[in-house]
Design a protein around this motif. Structure first.
Motif, PDB file in Angstrom:
ATOM      1  N   ASP A  24      -2.809  14.297  -9.096  1.00  0.00           N
ATOM      2  CA  ASP A  24      -2.577  13.436 -10.053  1.00  0.00           C
ATOM      3  C   ASP A  24      -3.447  12.266  -9.934  1.00  0.00           C
ATOM      4  O   ASP A  24      -3.590  11.238 -11.110  1.00  0.00           O
ATOM      5  CB  ASP A  24      -0.989  12.446  -9.737  1.00  0.00           C
ATOM      6  N   HIS A  25      -4.358  12.206  -9.040  1.00  0.00           N
ATOM      7  CA  HIS A  25      -5.313  10.972  -8.917  1.00  0.00           C
ATOM      8  C   HIS A  25      -6.417  11.744  -8.646  1.00  0.00           C
ATOM      9  O   HIS A  25      -7.540  11.599  -7.547  1.00  0.00           O
ATOM     10  CB  HIS A  25      -4.725  10.257  -7.742  1.00  0.00           C
TER      11      HIS A  25
ATOM     12  N   ARG B 207       1.345   7.424   3.976  1.00  0.00           N
ATOM     13  CA  ARG B 207       2.162   6.845   5.274  1.00  0.00           C
ATOM     14  C   ARG B 207       3.375   7.482   5.306  1.00  0.00           C
ATOM     15  O   ARG B 207       4.067   7.804   4.095  1.00  0.00           O
ATOM     16  CB  ARG B 207       2.206   5.423   5.420  1.00  0.00           C
ATOM     17  N   GLY B 208       4.200   7.580   6.367  1.00  0.00           N
ATOM     18  CA  GLY B 208       5.649   7.784   6.535  1.00  0.00           C
ATOM     19  C   GLY B 208       5.906   9.327   6.967  1.00  0.00           C
ATOM     20  O   GLY B 208       6.928   9.611   7.223  1.00  0.00           O
ATOM     21  N   TRP B 209       4.898  10.056   7.456  1.00  0.00           N
ATOM     22  CA  TRP B 209       5.293  11.381   7.817  1.00  0.00           C
ATOM     23  C   TRP B 209       5.997  11.137   9.590  1.00  0.00           C
ATOM     24  O   TRP B 209       5.603  10.186  10.087  1.00  0.00           O
ATOM     25  CB  TRP B 209       4.341  12.471   7.991  1.00  0.00           C
ATOM     26  N   ASN B 210       6.822  12.152   9.595  1.00  0.00           N
ATOM     27  CA  ASN B 210       7.301  12.009  11.102  1.00  0.00           C
ATOM     28  C   ASN B 210       7.716  13.416  11.337  1.00  0.00           C
ATOM     29  O   ASN B 210       8.757  13.986  11.067  1.00  0.00           O
ATOM     30  CB  ASN B 210       8.686  11.339  10.875  1.00  0.00           C
ATOM     31  N   GLN B 211       6.958  13.816  12.275  1.00  0.00           N
ATOM     32  CA  GLN B 211       7.147  15.273  13.054  1.00  0.00           C
ATOM     33  C   GLN B 211       8.491  15.483  13.598  1.00  0.00           C
ATOM     34  O   GLN B 211       9.140  16.864  13.707  1.00  0.00           O
ATOM     35  CB  GLN B 211       5.824  15.500  13.953  1.00  0.00           C
TER      36      GLN B 211
ATOM     37  N   TYR C 161       0.680  -1.123   0.041  1.00  0.00           N
ATOM     38  CA  TYR C 161      -0.089  -0.087   0.023  1.00  0.00           C
ATOM     39  C   TYR C 161       0.807   1.129  -0.033  1.00  0.00           C
ATOM     40  O   TYR C 161       0.579   2.160  -0.667  1.00  0.00           O
ATOM     41  CB  TYR C 161      -1.071   0.174   1.300  1.00  0.00           C
ATOM     42  N   LYS C 162       2.002   1.189   0.874  1.00  0.00           N
ATOM     43  CA  LYS C 162       2.736   2.369   0.822  1.00  0.00           C
ATOM     44  C   LYS C 162       3.343   2.737  -0.440  1.00  0.00           C
ATOM     45  O   LYS C 162       3.644   4.106  -0.828  1.00  0.00           O
ATOM     46  CB  LYS C 162       3.954   2.211   1.926  1.00  0.00           C
ATOM     47  N   GLN C 163       3.813   1.806  -1.361  1.00  0.00           N
ATOM     48  CA  GLN C 163       4.279   2.038  -2.431  1.00  0.00           C
ATOM     49  C   GLN C 163       3.220   2.523  -3.667  1.00  0.00           C
ATOM     50  O   GLN C 163       3.807   3.140  -4.562  1.00  0.00           O
ATOM     51  CB  GLN C 163       4.963   0.721  -3.085  1.00  0.00           C
ATOM     52  N   GLN C 164       1.960   2.061  -3.441  1.00  0.00           N
ATOM     53  CA  GLN C 164       1.081   2.790  -4.355  1.00  0.00           C
ATOM     54  C   GLN C 164       0.133   3.899  -3.816  1.00  0.00           C
ATOM     55  O   GLN C 164      -0.627   4.613  -4.557  1.00  0.00           O
ATOM     56  CB  GLN C 164      -0.117   1.599  -4.688  1.00  0.00           C
ATOM     57  N   ASN C 165       0.302   4.286  -2.757  1.00  0.00           N
ATOM     58  CA  ASN C 165      -0.215   5.772  -2.012  1.00  0.00           C
ATOM     59  C   ASN C 165       0.662   6.780  -2.034  1.00  0.00           C
ATOM     60  O   ASN C 165       1.869   6.738  -2.766  1.00  0.00           O
ATOM     61  CB  ASN C 165      -0.952   5.133  -0.962  1.00  0.00           C
ATOM     62  N   ILE C 166       0.306   7.563  -0.955  1.00  0.00           N
ATOM     63  CA  ILE C 166       1.260   8.871  -0.765  1.00  0.00           C
ATOM     64  C   ILE C 166       2.330   8.094   0.074  1.00  0.00           C
ATOM     65  O   ILE C 166       2.151   7.790   1.254  1.00  0.00           O
ATOM     66  CB  ILE C 166       0.287   9.908  -0.336  1.00  0.00           C
TER      67      ILE C 166
END
Length: 577
Positions: free
Chosen positions: A127-128, A137-141, A101-106
């Protein structure tokens, strides 16, 4: 210089294609002129120069050419051209669908500011245009300035007419816009669920950040991916893992639907690598699946014999349960997602059925509560702990363990399932969260080993990159992957190269009850192995993470690279004899 390196690597790939293009078709074959490494039962390094494979198993390993030169000429013999062979690597804690999912989403992993994250979200939305929910996924404050949580209104400025749902890098917090909260019915009167927290502003209004079990309040409103799409995503992601040198993965917390999809793929012989699945105790269909376990495919490509229970959250989102306050947040001690009694009720049936009980625990209180859970379970079946091969129950992560709890950890025969790259990516954040005086039991691999605790290794992808050589590098050096890395963090806890390799091979096999068939290249075990471009036991420390996988074999068959672009199957066989 760069061109030369590219050319050299391309030539290396061509050579490996040449030496592997026939191997998936021979029932018995031998690869010689290799620098082979495997481990003994005592984790001692053993070298070999030729590997003999019959059908899907290792028939023999040979240290000198005199040992194999007299083999019949009917056996295909392939010149390994001096390449290095290792046992196939296991990631003992990953999330396959999560990575897909991470590879196909934001993917916000590389965003080093809130502004950069918002710009990436905005571009993805452009784009979508037809995508109903914008997922990522993946943000890190902790990588931003200031290191504060973002809010819903930040996302509203980017897009307000579609719901946005973005999980933090560790998966234990999520960021929603106002549209998503409206769909979920979240407002100032929505109570915090047990084991979760809705962050609120000074007026009590939800800010858009949901911690741990509070995420379910929004997540349940996101449309489900169709089963056939999930199955294709599983296959695609598993093949990507094979490309990295992973021949087996422990999928840490899946639904019953995903178990069924794995079963179907195994029955159709479409699993490129081995899967050891843990059923999530929070899955909607958890109770319905328990009577069906354990499940094994006849070729050992798929196994389900364990469940996973989430005890606490993560340090980065301050959901990890601590005995004392967070050093950087007085008054906060994290969250337990279950009380001890609730946890026992949740896993009792699985335990009595003989399933392996794996608990997610990161904070010292989370780990301490998990230990109490296993103590209580042991009292209901004390014979299991006295057995020669006990339940091998696992604590997943075991990141912060009170040193006073380590003896009990050992007495309960528990396995510590650790992710070495967490230590290198968490080091600054962990020191902020805990303070320097509370690091004795933090990512304490050698200390756990000295207490007789078996360690197995993984990455926790997609939280961290899935590349197992990043994990080996982190275990051996406790340094980041950089041209000029800082000094080792808590260097007394570094592992030797043999100990690190054991985490991802035979210890991982033991943690899945598979040490008799996997983990080392010994006669009678499955021929799961990889060919790599450098000698793991002689290269400098800072070169370990740069290792490239040239080919991956599972049960004696090449699963990567998949295609033979040179059409040299016949000629290679003749030239190699």
């Amino acid at each position: 210089m760069i061109v030369n390196k590219v050319c050299k690597y391309t030539i290396s790939l061509v050579c490996v294609w040449l030496l592997t293009c026939t191997l998936s078709y021979a029932s018995e074959w031998l690869i010689y002129n290799v620098q082979g490494y495997t481990l003994t039962a005592q984790n001692q390094l053993k070298t070999f120069s030729a590997l003999h494979i019959s059908d899907d198993k290792v028939k023999a390993i040979y240290q000198t050419s005199n040992q194999w030169l007299q083999l019949p000429s009917t056996i295909t013999k392939v010149n390994g051209q001096g390449y290095v062979i290792l046992p196939g690597l296991t990631d003992a804690h990953g999330h396959v669908l999560g990575l897909g999912y991470k590879q196909q989403n934001i993917d916000l992993t590389a965003s080093r500011s809130k502004h950069a994250a918002l710009q990436k979200i905005k571009q993805f939305a452009i784009d979508h245009p037809k995508q109903q929910w914008l997922i990522g996924r993946g943000w890190n404050q902790m990588h931003w300035q200031p290191q504060t949580y973002p809010q819903a209104h930040d996302l509203d400025l980017v897009i307000s007419d579609r719901p946005i749902w973005l999980r933090r890098v560790d998966g234990h917090a999520a960021w929603a816009n106002s549209k998503a909260m409206k769909i979920a019915g979240i407002n100032a009167n929505t109570p915090d669920p047990e084991g979760g927290q809705i962050l609120r502003n000074e007026k009590g209004k939800p800010t858009g950040i949901f911690i741990d079990r509070a995420m379910d309040l929004v997540r349940t409103h996101i449309p489900e991916t169709q089963a056939n799409e999930k199955q294709q995503l599983l296959k695609k992601t598993l093949l990507q893992l094979a490309k990295l040198g992973i021949t087996s993965v422990h999928d840490a917390g899946v639904s019953g639907e995903t178990l069924a999809l794995y079963q179907q793929l195994a029955q159709q012989h479409q699993l490129p690598i081995r899967v050891y699945a843990m059923l999530s105790a929070s899955a909607d269909d958890y109770q319905q699946w328990l009577p069906k376990g354990p499940i094994f495919s006849t070729d050992n490509m798929f196994t389900w014999r364990s469940i996973k229970l989430m005890f606490d959250g993560a340090l980065g989102s301050r959901g990890a349960a601590l005995y004392n306050d967070y050093a950087d947040a007085p008054g906060q001690q994290g969250l337990l997602q279950y009380s001890l009694d609730q946890a026992i009720k949740k896993v009792q049936s699985a335990f009595q059925q003989g399933l392996q009980i794996n608990t997610h625990a990161i904070g010292d209180r989370g780990n301490g509560t998990a230990l109490k859970l296993y103590q209580r379970l042991a009292k209901t079946n004390i014979k299991q702990l006295k057995h020669k091969q006990p339940g091998r129950h696992r604590i997943e992560h075991a990141q912060i363990v009170d040193p006073n709890d380590m003896d009990l950890f050992n007495k309960l025969h528990l396995i510590a399932s650790v992710q070495p790259t967490h230590a290198t990516s968490d080091r600054d954040m962990a020191e902020q969260r805990l303070g320097p005086k509370r690091l004795d039991g933090a990512y304490a691999w050698q200390r756990l080993k000295q207490h007789g605790i078996v360690l197995t290794g993984g990455s926790d992808f997609p939280v961290e990159p899935a590349n197992p050589f990043y994990g080996l590098h982190a275990a051996i050096t406790r340094q980041e992957r950089a041209l000029k890395p800082r000094a080792s963090w808590l260097p007394s806890q570094r592992l030797s190269r043999e100990e690190a390799l054991a985490l991802f091979t035979q210890n991982a096999a033991y943690a899945a009850f598979q040490e008799k068939i996997l983990g080392t290249l010994e006669p009678g075990k499955y021929a799961d192995f990889i060919i790599i471009d450098r000698d793991l036991f002689s290269i400098p420390d800072n070169s370990i993470w740069q290792t490239q996988v040239m080919a991956t074999f599972v049960a004696g068959k090449r699963v990567w690279p998949k295609q033979d672009p040179f059409q040299l199957k016949a000629s290679t066989s003749k030239q190699s004899n």
